[in-house]
Scaffold this motif. Structure first.
Motif, PDB file in Angstrom:
ATOM      1  N   TRP A  94       0.845  -1.197   0.000  1.00 40.15           N
ATOM      2  CA  TRP A  94       0.000   0.000   0.000  1.00 40.15           C
ATOM      3  C   TRP A  94       0.880   1.247   0.000  1.00 40.15           C
ATOM      4  N   LYS A  95       0.339   2.319  -0.557  1.00 36.36           N
ATOM      5  CA  LYS A  95       1.058   3.587  -0.571  1.00 36.36           C
ATOM      6  C   LYS A  95       0.089   4.747  -0.424  1.00 36.36           C
ATOM      7  N   LEU A  96       0.623   5.897  -0.078  1.00 36.29           N
ATOM      8  CA  LEU A  96      -0.186   7.107   0.129  1.00 36.29           C
ATOM      9  C   LEU A  96      -0.064   8.005  -1.096  1.00 36.29           C
ATOM     10  N   THR A  97      -1.203   8.535  -1.532  1.00 31.83           N
ATOM     11  CA  THR A  97      -1.240   9.464  -2.661  1.00 31.83           C
ATOM     12  C   THR A  97      -2.012  10.712  -2.254  1.00 31.83           C
ATOM     13  N   PRO A  98      -1.385  11.905  -2.275  1.00 28.32           N
ATOM     14  CA  PRO A  98      -2.099  13.139  -1.914  1.00 28.32           C
ATOM     15  C   PRO A  98      -3.231  13.433  -2.894  1.00 28.32           C
ATOM     16  N   SER A 106      -3.876   3.100  -0.532  1.00 26.57           N
ATOM     17  CA  SER A 106      -4.439   1.990  -1.287  1.00 26.57           C
ATOM     18  C   SER A 106      -3.352   1.022  -1.713  1.00 26.57           C
ATOM     19  N   GLY A 107      -3.806  -0.137  -2.199  1.00 28.40           N
ATOM     20  CA  GLY A 107      -2.879  -1.164  -2.652  1.00 28.40           C
ATOM     21  C   GLY A 107      -3.612  -2.463  -2.898  1.00 28.40           C
ATOM     22  N   PRO A 108      -2.884  -3.571  -2.925  1.00 28.18           N
ATOM     23  CA  PRO A 108      -3.529  -4.868  -3.137  1.00 28.18           C
ATOM     24  C   PRO A 108      -4.613  -5.123  -2.099  1.00 28.18           C
TER      25      PRO A 108
END
Length: 256
Positions: A94-98, A106-108
């Motif tokens: 998962w990663k963070l997106t501004p 979000s992620g798998p």
């Protein structure tokens, strides 16, 4: 005088009746008790207003029995900009997106029934009593849970089993605490730089070199703007014409 066997029989009937009442009460309690309400929350132990580099832990429970959580979209409260939030850890991949109003994590997709938990760091908390982080929780099958209600008693059942947004209550700011400078923002798009600037020419506030004197003009122009070659050519023409006239006059005189 009552026979002992009759007294024993009456006692056993009383015990049986009490047992039946107890079992009935348990059955009613089980029937009326609803499933535990899922929720989303945020934690930051001992957080105070205007604290800096605060670690926030978010937790969102799964409400699906057939799909896994794949995304959490958060709307930040006033006083926290997307650039103030740094992602620390969360589910694998998962990663963070501004975003314009906050961020998404979000992620798998997670395993069915598994809750989502992640951790971020906030540059500075605003000067407020509490912070609300409205959250939209998406599943791999397209289902969405909206943890956006500002008051958990606003649900129709009147028992606080709605979808309250994660809320973080803050202690008063420490003595002397002050807001830090705003987070750096992206510079607005400007016009393309001039050729002088692109070539490393003089910048704003730098004196430009003085103009060259007219007589030393690289273009060969005189004070009146006329090219120097023009008068030179005229003078040469006059000399040629004058010499020709003198030669013709001398020849005629000799012939006479």
């Amino acid at each position: 005088m009552h026979h002992p066997s009759l007294a024993l029989a009456r006692s056993l009937r009383r015990v049986g009746a009490l047992g039946g009442l107890t079992a009935a009460a348990c059955a009613v309690a089980v029937a009326t008790a609803g499933p535990a309400a899922a929720h989303a929350d945020v934690e930051a132990e001992g957080a105070r207003a205007l604290d800096q580099n605060v670690t926030l832990t978010f937790h969102a429970e799964s409400e699906s029995g057939s799909a896994g959580i794949s995304k959490l979209e958060v709307v930040l409260p006033k006083g926290i900009a997307p650039g103030d939030v740094t992602y620390k850890e969360g589910p694998d991949g998962w990663k963070l997106t501004p975003t314009d109003r906050g961020y998404t994590v979000s992620g798998p997709k997670l395993a069915v029934g598994k809750d989502a938990e992640y951790v971020v760091t906030v540059r500075q908390l605003p000067d407020a009593k509490s912070l609300v982080f409205k959250t939209v929780q998406s599943y791999s099958d397209g289902k969405v849970d909206r943890w956006i209600e500002l008051d958990d008693t606003s649900s129709s059942d009147g028992h606080g089993h709605g979808n309250p947004a994660p809320r973080l209550d803050l202690k008063p700011a420490a003595p002397g605490a002050k807001p830090v400078s705003p987070s750096p923002t992206e510079e607005p798009t400007t016009a393309a730089p001039s050729s002088d600037t692109a070539a490393g020419g003089p910048k704003t506030g730098t004196s430009a070199p003085a103009a060259e004197p007219a007589s030393n003009n690289a273009d060969g122009e005189g004070d009146d703007g006329m090219p120097i070659g023009v008068p030179v050519g005229i003078a040469a023409s006059v000399l040629v014409l004058g010499g020709g006239a003198w030669w013709l006059h001398s020849r005629r005189s000799g012939s006479a």
